[in-house]
Structure formats: C-alpha cells, structure tokens
Write a protein that holds these residues in place. Structure first.
Motif, short mmCIF file in Angstrom:
data_model
loop_
_atom_site.label_atom_id
_atom_site.label_comp_id
_atom_site.label_asym_id
_atom_site.label_seq_id
_atom_site.Cartn_x
_atom_site.Cartn_y
_atom_site.Cartn_z
N TYR A 33 1.05 -1.34 -0.10
CA TYR A 33 0.27 0.09 -0.02
C TYR A 33 0.92 1.13 0.02
O TYR A 33 1.61 1.44 0.87
CB TYR A 33 -0.86 0.00 1.09
N SER A 34 0.97 2.01 -1.16
CA SER A 34 1.69 3.20 -1.22
C SER A 34 1.22 4.23 -0.49
O SER A 34 -0.39 4.33 -0.49
CB SER A 34 1.76 3.38 -2.67
N ALA A 35 2.10 5.02 0.21
CA ALA A 35 1.51 6.49 0.66
C ALA A 35 1.64 7.48 -0.24
O ALA A 35 1.53 8.69 0.18
CB ALA A 35 2.15 6.71 1.94
N GLU A 36 2.11 7.21 -1.39
CA GLU A 36 2.35 8.39 -2.43
C GLU A 36 0.95 8.97 -2.85
O GLU A 36 0.26 8.18 -3.15
CB GLU A 36 3.35 7.72 -3.62
N CYS A 37 1.26 10.38 -3.00
CA CYS A 37 -0.02 11.15 -3.30
C CYS A 37 0.57 12.26 -4.40
O CYS A 37 0.31 13.41 -4.10
CB CYS A 37 -0.42 11.87 -2.18
N GLU A 38 1.20 11.92 -5.38
CA GLU A 38 1.85 12.68 -6.19
C GLU A 38 1.20 12.92 -7.45
O GLU A 38 0.70 12.00 -7.95
CB GLU A 38 3.44 12.65 -6.52
N ILE A 39 1.16 14.14 -8.06
CA ILE A 39 1.05 14.46 -9.59
C ILE A 39 2.29 14.53 -10.40
O ILE A 39 3.15 15.16 -9.89
CB ILE A 39 0.16 15.68 -9.76
N THR A 40 2.29 13.78 -11.36
CA THR A 40 3.41 13.72 -12.20
C THR A 40 3.31 14.38 -13.54
O THR A 40 4.44 14.31 -14.11
CB THR A 40 4.15 12.25 -12.33
N ASP A 41 2.27 14.61 -13.96
CA ASP A 41 2.01 14.84 -15.35
C ASP A 41 0.57 15.67 -15.48
O ASP A 41 -0.40 15.38 -14.75
CB ASP A 41 2.11 14.10 -16.37
N VAL A 42 0.30 16.83 -16.14
CA VAL A 42 -0.88 17.10 -16.36
C VAL A 42 -1.15 17.29 -17.74
O VAL A 42 -0.32 18.02 -18.68
CB VAL A 42 -1.05 18.52 -15.62
N ASP A 43 -2.50 17.05 -18.50
CA ASP A 43 -2.63 17.24 -19.82
C ASP A 43 -4.02 18.03 -20.04
O ASP A 43 -4.92 17.65 -19.15
CB ASP A 43 -2.85 15.91 -20.58
N CYS A 59 -9.32 18.02 -18.62
CA CYS A 59 -7.88 17.66 -18.04
C CYS A 59 -7.79 16.40 -17.53
O CYS A 59 -8.65 15.84 -17.14
CB CYS A 59 -7.79 19.01 -16.95
N SER A 60 -6.76 15.91 -17.61
CA SER A 60 -6.29 14.66 -16.91
C SER A 60 -5.03 14.72 -16.08
O SER A 60 -4.10 15.48 -16.58
CB SER A 60 -6.20 13.73 -17.92
N PHE A 61 -4.85 13.97 -15.13
CA PHE A 61 -3.50 13.83 -14.39
C PHE A 61 -3.04 12.45 -14.54
O PHE A 61 -3.69 11.55 -14.59
CB PHE A 61 -3.80 14.05 -12.93
N PHE A 62 -1.65 12.52 -14.25
CA PHE A 62 -0.90 11.39 -14.20
C PHE A 62 -0.61 11.54 -12.60
O PHE A 62 0.23 12.46 -12.23
CB PHE A 62 0.24 10.96 -15.13
N VAL A 63 -1.07 10.49 -11.80
CA VAL A 63 -0.85 10.31 -10.17
C VAL A 63 -0.02 9.22 -9.93
O VAL A 63 0.08 8.33 -10.72
CB VAL A 63 -2.02 10.67 -9.53
N SER A 64 0.34 9.11 -8.54
CA SER A 64 0.99 7.85 -7.98
C SER A 64 0.02 6.59 -8.37
O SER A 64 -1.18 6.89 -8.19
CB SER A 64 0.98 8.13 -6.65
N ALA A 101 -2.34 3.70 -7.95
CA ALA A 101 -3.38 3.29 -7.25
C ALA A 101 -4.00 4.40 -6.41
O ALA A 101 -4.78 4.19 -5.61
CB ALA A 101 -3.36 2.09 -6.28
N ALA A 102 -3.47 5.60 -6.68
CA ALA A 102 -4.25 6.83 -6.01
C ALA A 102 -5.49 7.13 -6.93
O ALA A 102 -5.70 7.06 -7.99
CB ALA A 102 -3.36 8.21 -6.13
N SER A 147 -3.95 8.46 -1.63
CA SER A 147 -3.09 7.24 -1.80
C SER A 147 -3.65 6.06 -1.75
O SER A 147 -4.82 5.79 -1.13
CB SER A 147 -1.69 7.18 -1.06
N ALA A 148 -3.01 4.80 -2.06
CA ALA A 148 -3.72 3.45 -1.76
C ALA A 148 -3.74 3.11 -0.44
O ALA A 148 -4.61 2.55 -0.16
CB ALA A 148 -2.92 2.41 -2.64
N SER A 149 -2.83 3.83 0.43
CA SER A 149 -3.06 3.60 1.83
C SER A 149 -3.91 4.46 2.62
O SER A 149 -4.10 4.24 3.72
CB SER A 149 -1.59 3.50 2.54
N GLY A 150 -4.64 5.20 1.81
CA GLY A 150 -5.57 6.41 2.58
C GLY A 150 -4.94 7.72 2.84
O GLY A 150 -5.81 8.41 3.49
N VAL A 151 -3.65 7.95 2.69
CA VAL A 151 -3.25 9.11 2.97
C VAL A 151 -3.67 10.21 1.89
O VAL A 151 -3.65 9.77 0.68
CB VAL A 151 -1.58 9.13 2.95
N SER A 152 -3.82 11.30 2.28
CA SER A 152 -4.37 12.35 1.40
C SER A 152 -3.60 13.65 1.54
O SER A 152 -3.17 14.09 2.45
CB SER A 152 -5.78 12.77 1.72
#
Length: 158
Positions: free
Chosen positions: A32-42, A105-110, A112-113, A141-146
C-alpha cells in the motif's frame, strides 16, 4: 447408450471444475503506497463532427501543448497552455472555439491513487470550465493518505 449419456453429462460437469484456477500462491505482493503525487497534467479540446450518414457523429480530440512546473513540496502545479496550430484533423473553425471554458483535463498520479475535485473544481476527464485559473484536487493514496494539490493556469495562448 443411456449410461454413455450419463457419463458424458458427469464429465461435462466435472471437467470445468478441474480446469478452473484457484490461484492463491505465487502472486506479487503490492504494498500500500502512501504516495500522493501528480507527475503530469494534460489538457485537450473535444468536438463532434457529423458524418455523411445522418445521425452518426464522431468525437474528435486535440491535445493542447502544455508546459507545467510541479512543486511537490508546496503541492502546486503551474500550467501554461498553448492551443496547437491547425492541421488536417484540427480545422481553424474548431481552433477558434478553444477556450479555458471548454477543455478536459487529466492527471498522471501515483499508482493506485484516487483524485477528488475540491471546491467546485471540474471533474477530470470531462469537459470543464477552467477559466477561474486555479483549482484544488485531493489525491488519496492506496493506503488512505491524502494531500491537497492546487492547479494554477499561468497562461493560455492561442
């Protein structure tokens, strides 16, 4: 003859049970990842074109030229959008209609986020009004971190 029929029916009932898979071992464990990142925006513009057959429409897409700066520390993404030049698939008549109030708009995120719009921000993946130029989204994130992210449209050029 009757016995053959019963044997055939029994085999047809048992065979699928023997050939089915109940795989329980050997699967990769995913943390379960705790990552809550945006890596790209279109951003993209969409429009419909009626075909030669009456009542048949084709949805067309044109990706905008997007330059973005992602600040992972402050959770702010600054975006510069430029409408691309016309070509065979993107006529001038449609290019003239492109505005911040008619983009998707669309995002690329971590991995399972999940993304949730906040404070009336447009839903991702659908046409929305981005003319307010600043929007907030919650990445969970997949682990519930926001973490709450802000998308700021710095410029829009035609």
């Amino acid at each position: 003859m009757v016995m053959k029929r019963y044997a055939y029916i029994i085999v047809m009932i048992i065979l699928p049970l023997l050939l089915s898979s109940c795989l329980k071992d050997g699967l990769d464990e995913i943390e379960y990842s705790a990552e809550c990142e945006i890596t790209d925006v279109d951003f993209e513009y969409r429009w419909a074109v009626e075909s030669d057959v009456e009542g048949i429409w084709t949805l067309k897409f044109k990706e905008m030229n997007v330059v973005h700066k992602i600040d992972s520390e402050s959770k702010v993404v600054t975006v510069d959008i430029t409408v691309p030049d016309t070509d065979n698939s993107f006529p001038q008549s449609e290019r003239d209609k492109v505005s911040l109030s008619s983009l998707a708009c669309s995002f690329f995120v971590s991995k399972a986020a999940k993304v949730t719009p906040l404070d009336g921000a447009p839903r991702l993946g659908t046409l929305g009004d981005y003319s307010a130029k600043s929007f907030r989204y919650r990445i969970t994130s997949a682990s519930g971190v926001s973490k709450d992210w802000q998308i700021k449209i710095n410029s829009f050029n035609k």
